[in-house]
Design a protein around this motif. Sequence first.
Motif, short mmCIF file in Angstrom:
data_model
loop_
_atom_site.label_atom_id
_atom_site.label_comp_id
_atom_site.label_asym_id
_atom_site.label_seq_id
_atom_site.Cartn_x
_atom_site.Cartn_y
_atom_site.Cartn_z
N LYS A 5 0.82 -1.21 0.00
CA LYS A 5 0.00 0.00 0.00
C LYS A 5 0.86 1.27 0.00
O LYS A 5 0.36 2.35 -0.24
CB LYS A 5 -0.91 0.01 1.23
CG LYS A 5 -1.87 -1.16 1.31
CD LYS A 5 -2.63 -1.14 2.65
CE LYS A 5 -3.52 -2.36 2.79
NZ LYS A 5 -4.17 -2.41 4.12
N ILE A 8 0.88 3.49 -3.23
CA ILE A 8 -0.44 3.80 -3.80
C ILE A 8 -0.90 5.14 -3.26
O ILE A 8 -0.83 5.40 -2.05
CB ILE A 8 -1.48 2.72 -3.44
CG1 ILE A 8 -1.03 1.35 -3.92
CG2 ILE A 8 -2.84 3.08 -4.01
CD1 ILE A 8 -0.94 1.21 -5.43
N THR A 461 -4.96 -1.85 -4.66
CA THR A 461 -3.52 -1.99 -4.35
C THR A 461 -2.90 -3.23 -5.01
O THR A 461 -1.73 -3.54 -4.73
CB THR A 461 -3.33 -2.09 -2.82
OG1 THR A 461 -4.04 -3.21 -2.32
CG2 THR A 461 -3.80 -0.82 -2.14
#
Length: 463
Positions: A5, A8, A461
């Motif tokens: 993550k 992102i 993700t």
Amino acid sequence: MEASKADISIVVVPFPAQGHLNQFLHLSIRLSSHGLAVHYAAPSTHIRQARSRLQGWPATVIESLHFHELPIPSYASPAPNPNSSIFFPTQFHPLFDVFEDVEPHLANLLQALSATSRRVVVISEPLTSFAAREAAVLPNAEPYTFWTTPLSSTLAGFGGESPATALLKSLGVKIPSWEDCWSKEVQAIITRIQAKFRPEYGLLTNTCRSIEGEFLDFFMQQPNFIGKKLFPIGPVNPTNIMETPEPRHQCLDWLDKQPASSVLYISLGSNSSFSDVQNEQLATGLLNSDQRFVWVLKEADRGDVFVKKEIDEKYKLPSGFMEKVKDKGLIIGDWAPQLEILAHKAIAGFMSHCGWNSCVESISMGVPILAWPMHSEQPWNSIFVSDYLKVGVIVRDWDRRKEILLAGEIEETIKKVMVYDSGEEIRRRAKELGETVRQEAADGGAATANTELLAFIHHATRL
């Protein structure tokens, strides 16, 4: 291999009106709580508005969000007109006229994030679809639409016969007219925006299967949606309410002193206004109903809610009204902590304009709705909660929108929900639906809204 993550970036772009700003901020908090970098992009005034009115979360939750101020041309912020021939808040026209000028500034933000992120996930709404257009030109950006109104209103608005309208007819649910729901100026803006290319990878919506399950299935069958993903992640508002820090709002102290399930909460929208004549009739109906109440009675929002008012708004109420209700009623003349009010054990009903934000909040707290639609998709929402979900009643039917609703009818509707045995079924259904929705939203529930949010995060993700 588990996706990371850290690389992102999520960018959310709300339309600058309270019901939109609020839902996008709740969504941002939920996404950020899962370790995502979330960027909330809006004009500075509207970022301030969203932050100052946030409820139900610890004050620290917004510290992890990245707020980006999008420059906007100056615009007039006139006072609302409570005597307008239509109820749509025309005081927003100057803001709406210039809002799309934020597009190049948003484009700069997306380009900068694109250069440093593996993927930029852009979440906009139909009225901010320029964000999706800007995302479409970037090699590593994906645009999604967040629907801040019920999907059922879209399906009910389709011309001709459809599976959704056939279902409604079979249940005896009347589809209201869309006449006067928007001003001509705003309808022109909507038409212009809808005519432009708006790509999207999928749809997030502030609803869940307990509320709109059948309509979600119908929506996924629409030709223009086949092959896309649908994430019903609602309610985005917290359902386990944490009160804001001190100073505590005075209305909560007052509610603490009232019996359980004894108070009617009245708030007819942050951007709607009643005439003095209608306010007098509502006040008389309240008085004659002999019910406890909390009434939010303030000037409707302007385009800039922080602009200094020329004069303080004084509302005309029946002679001696405040003296007669001093032990049973409380009037709030400014912003009210609605989530905390609805979650309070003293609340028994909510007289509402039926904006979707308010509908979902009331449903998730198990509070019956007394529906008084004002504009936009609210006439449909009022029918949906009363005739489809059966967790409310209509106060003023949309077909009678040009009429002044008299005190006697208002009194009778209040008693139907708050007093009469005939209202017991509505109160029971509202409580049961609220419990079901809260279970859906809870961590670890089967086929839950939380699961839908996790599914979106996993998709966004992915490697």
